[in-house]
Design a protein around this motif. Sequence first.
Motif, PDB file in Angstrom:
ATOM      1  N   MET A  43       0.853  -1.173   0.000  1.00  0.00           N
ATOM      2  CA  MET A  43       0.000   0.000   0.000  1.00  0.00           C
ATOM      3  C   MET A  43       0.900   1.238   0.000  1.00  0.00           C
ATOM      4  O   MET A  43       2.123   1.137   0.087  1.00  0.00           O
ATOM      5  CB  MET A  43      -0.918  -0.020   1.215  1.00  0.00           C
ATOM      6  CG  MET A  43      -1.876  -1.202   1.242  1.00  0.00           C
ATOM      7  SD  MET A  43      -2.900  -1.274   2.737  1.00  0.00           S
ATOM      8  CE  MET A  43      -1.674  -1.779   3.964  1.00  0.00           C
ATOM      9  N   THR A  44       0.296   2.408  -0.086  1.00  0.00           N
ATOM     10  CA  THR A  44       1.088   3.639  -0.188  1.00  0.00           C
ATOM     11  C   THR A  44       2.015   3.818   1.004  1.00  0.00           C
ATOM     12  O   THR A  44       3.187   4.192   0.842  1.00  0.00           O
ATOM     13  CB  THR A  44       0.160   4.859  -0.336  1.00  0.00           C
ATOM     14  OG1 THR A  44      -0.567   4.739  -1.578  1.00  0.00           O
ATOM     15  CG2 THR A  44       0.951   6.161  -0.355  1.00  0.00           C
ATOM     16  N   ASN A  45       1.531   3.526   2.205  1.00  0.00           N
ATOM     17  CA  ASN A  45       2.376   3.725   3.392  1.00  0.00           C
ATOM     18  C   ASN A  45       3.496   2.699   3.496  1.00  0.00           C
ATOM     19  O   ASN A  45       4.403   2.852   4.306  1.00  0.00           O
ATOM     20  CB  ASN A  45       1.524   3.709   4.663  1.00  0.00           C
ATOM     21  CG  ASN A  45       0.771   2.410   4.861  1.00  0.00           C
ATOM     22  OD1 ASN A  45       0.420   1.730   3.912  1.00  0.00           O
ATOM     23  ND2 ASN A  45       0.506   2.054   6.094  1.00  0.00           N
ATOM     24  N   GLN A  46       3.455   1.662   2.680  1.00  0.00           N
ATOM     25  CA  GLN A  46       4.499   0.636   2.674  1.00  0.00           C
ATOM     26  C   GLN A  46       5.472   0.780   1.511  1.00  0.00           C
ATOM     27  O   GLN A  46       6.519   0.129   1.496  1.00  0.00           O
ATOM     28  CB  GLN A  46       3.882  -0.770   2.558  1.00  0.00           C
ATOM     29  CG  GLN A  46       2.939  -1.187   3.666  1.00  0.00           C
ATOM     30  CD  GLN A  46       2.229  -2.473   3.297  1.00  0.00           C
ATOM     31  OE1 GLN A  46       1.408  -2.502   2.392  1.00  0.00           O
ATOM     32  NE2 GLN A  46       2.557  -3.559   3.986  1.00  0.00           N
ATOM     33  N   VAL A  47       5.138   1.593   0.539  1.00  0.00           N
ATOM     34  CA  VAL A  47       5.820   1.471  -0.745  1.00  0.00           C
ATOM     35  C   VAL A  47       7.269   1.951  -0.717  1.00  0.00           C
ATOM     36  O   VAL A  47       8.117   1.405  -1.436  1.00  0.00           O
ATOM     37  CB  VAL A  47       5.009   2.188  -1.850  1.00  0.00           C
ATOM     38  CG1 VAL A  47       5.224   3.695  -1.816  1.00  0.00           C
ATOM     39  CG2 VAL A  47       5.349   1.596  -3.213  1.00  0.00           C
ATOM     40  N   GLN A  48       7.589   2.944   0.101  1.00  0.00           N
ATOM     41  CA  GLN A  48       8.993   3.367   0.177  1.00  0.00           C
ATOM     42  C   GLN A  48       9.858   2.208   0.670  1.00  0.00           C
ATOM     43  O   GLN A  48      10.958   1.981   0.163  1.00  0.00           O
ATOM     44  CB  GLN A  48       9.135   4.565   1.111  1.00  0.00           C
ATOM     45  CG  GLN A  48       8.482   5.841   0.618  1.00  0.00           C
ATOM     46  CD  GLN A  48       9.231   6.457  -0.547  1.00  0.00           C
ATOM     47  OE1 GLN A  48       9.087   6.017  -1.690  1.00  0.00           O
ATOM     48  NE2 GLN A  48      10.037   7.471  -0.283  1.00  0.00           N
ATOM     49  N   LEU A 106       6.406  -6.040  -8.441  1.00  0.00           N
ATOM     50  CA  LEU A 106       5.688  -5.204  -7.482  1.00  0.00           C
ATOM     51  C   LEU A 106       4.207  -5.161  -7.825  1.00  0.00           C
ATOM     52  O   LEU A 106       3.834  -5.015  -8.997  1.00  0.00           O
ATOM     53  CB  LEU A 106       6.233  -3.778  -7.494  1.00  0.00           C
ATOM     54  CG  LEU A 106       7.463  -3.453  -6.649  1.00  0.00           C
ATOM     55  CD1 LEU A 106       7.890  -2.006  -6.897  1.00  0.00           C
ATOM     56  CD2 LEU A 106       7.192  -3.672  -5.178  1.00  0.00           C
ATOM     57  N   GLY A 107       3.367  -5.285  -6.797  1.00  0.00           N
ATOM     58  CA  GLY A 107       1.933  -5.159  -6.972  1.00  0.00           C
ATOM     59  C   GLY A 107       1.331  -4.472  -5.761  1.00  0.00           C
ATOM     60  O   GLY A 107       2.038  -3.947  -4.907  1.00  0.00           O
ATOM     61  N   GLY A 108       0.028  -4.472  -5.702  1.00  0.00           N
ATOM     62  CA  GLY A 108      -0.647  -3.826  -4.580  1.00  0.00           C
ATOM     63  C   GLY A 108      -1.250  -2.492  -4.982  1.00  0.00           C
ATOM     64  O   GLY A 108      -1.169  -2.055  -6.135  1.00  0.00           O
ATOM     65  N   VAL A 109      -1.856  -1.819  -4.014  1.00  0.00           N
ATOM     66  CA  VAL A 109      -2.607  -0.591  -4.270  1.00  0.00           C
ATOM     67  C   VAL A 109      -1.730   0.489  -4.892  1.00  0.00           C
ATOM     68  O   VAL A 109      -2.083   1.101  -5.905  1.00  0.00           O
ATOM     69  CB  VAL A 109      -3.244  -0.079  -2.966  1.00  0.00           C
ATOM     70  CG1 VAL A 109      -3.882   1.285  -3.187  1.00  0.00           C
ATOM     71  CG2 VAL A 109      -4.284  -1.070  -2.452  1.00  0.00           C
ATOM     72  N   HIS A 110      -0.568   0.743  -4.312  1.00  0.00           N
ATOM     73  CA  HIS A 110       0.230   1.879  -4.779  1.00  0.00           C
ATOM     74  C   HIS A 110       0.759   1.656  -6.190  1.00  0.00           C
ATOM     75  O   HIS A 110       0.777   2.583  -7.010  1.00  0.00           O
ATOM     76  CB  HIS A 110       1.387   2.150  -3.819  1.00  0.00           C
ATOM     77  CG  HIS A 110       2.076   3.450  -4.108  1.00  0.00           C
ATOM     78  ND1 HIS A 110       1.662   4.652  -3.570  1.00  0.00           N
ATOM     79  CD2 HIS A 110       3.137   3.749  -4.907  1.00  0.00           C
ATOM     80  CE1 HIS A 110       2.432   5.631  -4.013  1.00  0.00           C
ATOM     81  NE2 HIS A 110       3.344   5.111  -4.824  1.00  0.00           N
ATOM     82  N   TRP A 120       5.997   9.031   0.657  1.00  0.00           N
ATOM     83  CA  TRP A 120       4.909   8.109   0.958  1.00  0.00           C
ATOM     84  C   TRP A 120       5.025   7.458   2.322  1.00  0.00           C
ATOM     85  O   TRP A 120       4.024   6.999   2.880  1.00  0.00           O
ATOM     86  CB  TRP A 120       4.813   7.039  -0.123  1.00  0.00           C
ATOM     87  CG  TRP A 120       4.746   7.574  -1.518  1.00  0.00           C
ATOM     88  CD1 TRP A 120       5.539   7.214  -2.568  1.00  0.00           C
ATOM     89  CD2 TRP A 120       3.834   8.549  -2.044  1.00  0.00           C
ATOM     90  NE1 TRP A 120       5.192   7.904  -3.704  1.00  0.00           N
ATOM     91  CE2 TRP A 120       4.141   8.734  -3.410  1.00  0.00           C
ATOM     92  CE3 TRP A 120       2.785   9.298  -1.486  1.00  0.00           C
ATOM     93  CZ2 TRP A 120       3.448   9.622  -4.227  1.00  0.00           C
ATOM     94  CZ3 TRP A 120       2.095  10.186  -2.304  1.00  0.00           C
ATOM     95  CH2 TRP A 120       2.428  10.337  -3.648  1.00  0.00           C
ATOM     96  N   GLN A 121       6.208   7.379   2.897  1.00  0.00           N
ATOM     97  CA  GLN A 121       6.339   6.739   4.208  1.00  0.00           C
ATOM     98  C   GLN A 121       5.632   7.529   5.309  1.00  0.00           C
ATOM     99  O   GLN A 121       5.413   7.017   6.407  1.00  0.00           O
ATOM    100  CB  GLN A 121       7.816   6.560   4.561  1.00  0.00           C
ATOM    101  CG  GLN A 121       8.593   7.846   4.750  1.00  0.00           C
ATOM    102  CD  GLN A 121      10.051   7.591   5.022  1.00  0.00           C
ATOM    103  OE1 GLN A 121      10.403   6.599   5.659  1.00  0.00           O
ATOM    104  NE2 GLN A 121      10.908   8.477   4.538  1.00  0.00           N
ATOM    105  N   HIS A 122       5.248   8.771   5.008  1.00  0.00           N
ATOM    106  CA  HIS A 122       4.513   9.578   5.984  1.00  0.00           C
ATOM    107  C   HIS A 122       2.999   9.506   5.773  1.00  0.00           C
ATOM    108  O   HIS A 122       2.241  10.114   6.526  1.00  0.00           O
ATOM    109  CB  HIS A 122       4.981  11.033   5.917  1.00  0.00           C
ATOM    110  CG  HIS A 122       6.427  11.221   6.244  1.00  0.00           C
ATOM    111  ND1 HIS A 122       6.945  10.949   7.496  1.00  0.00           N
ATOM    112  CD2 HIS A 122       7.479  11.612   5.474  1.00  0.00           C
ATOM    113  CE1 HIS A 122       8.250  11.184   7.494  1.00  0.00           C
ATOM    114  NE2 HIS A 122       8.600  11.589   6.279  1.00  0.00           N
ATOM    115  N   TYR A 123       2.572   8.736   4.774  1.00  0.00           N
ATOM    116  CA  TYR A 123       1.141   8.622   4.483  1.00  0.00           C
ATOM    117  C   TYR A 123       0.530   7.473   5.298  1.00  0.00           C
ATOM    118  O   TYR A 123      -0.075   6.549   4.766  1.00  0.00           O
ATOM    119  CB  TYR A 123       0.923   8.395   2.985  1.00  0.00           C
ATOM    120  CG  TYR A 123       0.963   9.675   2.170  1.00  0.00           C
ATOM    121  CD1 TYR A 123       2.022  10.586   2.278  1.00  0.00           C
ATOM    122  CD2 TYR A 123      -0.059   9.992   1.288  1.00  0.00           C
ATOM    123  CE1 TYR A 123       2.058  11.757   1.530  1.00  0.00           C
ATOM    124  CE2 TYR A 123      -0.030  11.164   0.535  1.00  0.00           C
ATOM    125  CZ  TYR A 123       1.028  12.035   0.668  1.00  0.00           C
ATOM    126  OH  TYR A 123       1.046  13.198  -0.077  1.00  0.00           O
TER     127      TYR A 123
END
Length: 416
Positions: A63-68, A86-90, A355-358
């Motif tokens: 997800m976005t908060n994991q992507v970094q 790579l897959g997932g929401v982001h 993105w790590q701050h989202y």
Amino acid sequence: MKFLIIFPDWGYFPLSYRRTIPPLSPAILAGILRHYGDVQYIDERLQDIPFDAECDVVFISAMTNQVQRAYHIAEQFRKKGITVALGGVHASLLPGEAAQHADAVFVGEVEENLHLFLRDFKTGQVRAKYQCQNLDDETAVHHVPDRTIYPGKGYLPLDPIMFFRGCRLSCEACSVPQTQGKTVIFSPIADILTEIQNAQDYLFFINDDLYFHRSKIIDILTGMVGMKKNWLGLGSAEMARDETFLKLMKDAGCWLLYLDFGPREAIALNNPQRASGVMKQLQDRLARFSAQGLKIIGSFTFGYDFDTPAIFDNTLEFCVKNNIDEAEFHLLVPYPRTRLAQKWEQDDRLVCYDWQHYTATEVVFTPKNMSASQLHEGYLKAWRTFYQLPVSEEEAVFDIKSFRAFPTFKPDKAYY
């Protein structure tokens, strides 16, 4: 072939037990990959990543908060010459960005294109992007998750179950229409019931507002009566309008509901005197849940443009008055490509693209009716007050270990 599936760490969130709820996407992926080779699964929230693992392909869902973190992990394996997908929401939201960090990017539902990727991998012709085509009830396939990847991780015995994909709505801050589409695709009811029967005794129905698809959910719940399953699901207070539906939920084993108190409720909470009718209606509906013996996790988001500094105390008073069993407090997140992000970008109100701050725990935009520090401190106050943390505690990071709404009795089946 040997496959390594990784679910990256997702940053900070006050309720530590949230890390012990098993994610569904790795299990769906593992269920398909088992037909092609050996599968190893790592949840970095609970385990260290074996960067020296022998594998042919690394699959990372984020997800976005994991992507970094996902990008960093991907780069470590690619340096070793290992193919990374790579897959997932982001990745579905920003495939061009994701493609800079992986050999292949899955856009949309990975299971629809996985066989193509594996074919290409064998011939050494992996494509940069695998785009899921438009699906419907006829073309979509129900893939049974491989939950044998869960034991030994320290998860709660809570099997996630997905009924459908997509959403007809287009809520301002939601990314589901952009990632899963606006066509709602239900799995066959018989397949869902079989999956439920074979799962743990405790279930988490992960789809948003179940009542929005009342007729099909009634078919599922009717089929569950007598299964002796215990489940929690997501919804809104609107469910309580339907006493028959509430009773069926209870008869089918519901013990807990995760209720999203969204913009409509937040507008009322900002000025409950002006919205006395809405507040009375909410109070009545919450009382109906209680009358059925259903516990409630309330989800509240701060940072809407109509929010004022009064929102924090008013929300806490609402939780106490209505006996909310557990509460989650979030800061509004302008996820990429949502209408909210596009609007705030045009108004130059996005102050962070890291993105790590989202994580819904940090302010990444300029609020309208208060300063960013006021918004963040009010958010922290909500957590501290509801969970009765020490008044002297001023840290912005704290660990709340309780899961008040989870049953205290031991399930029939073993814990993960």
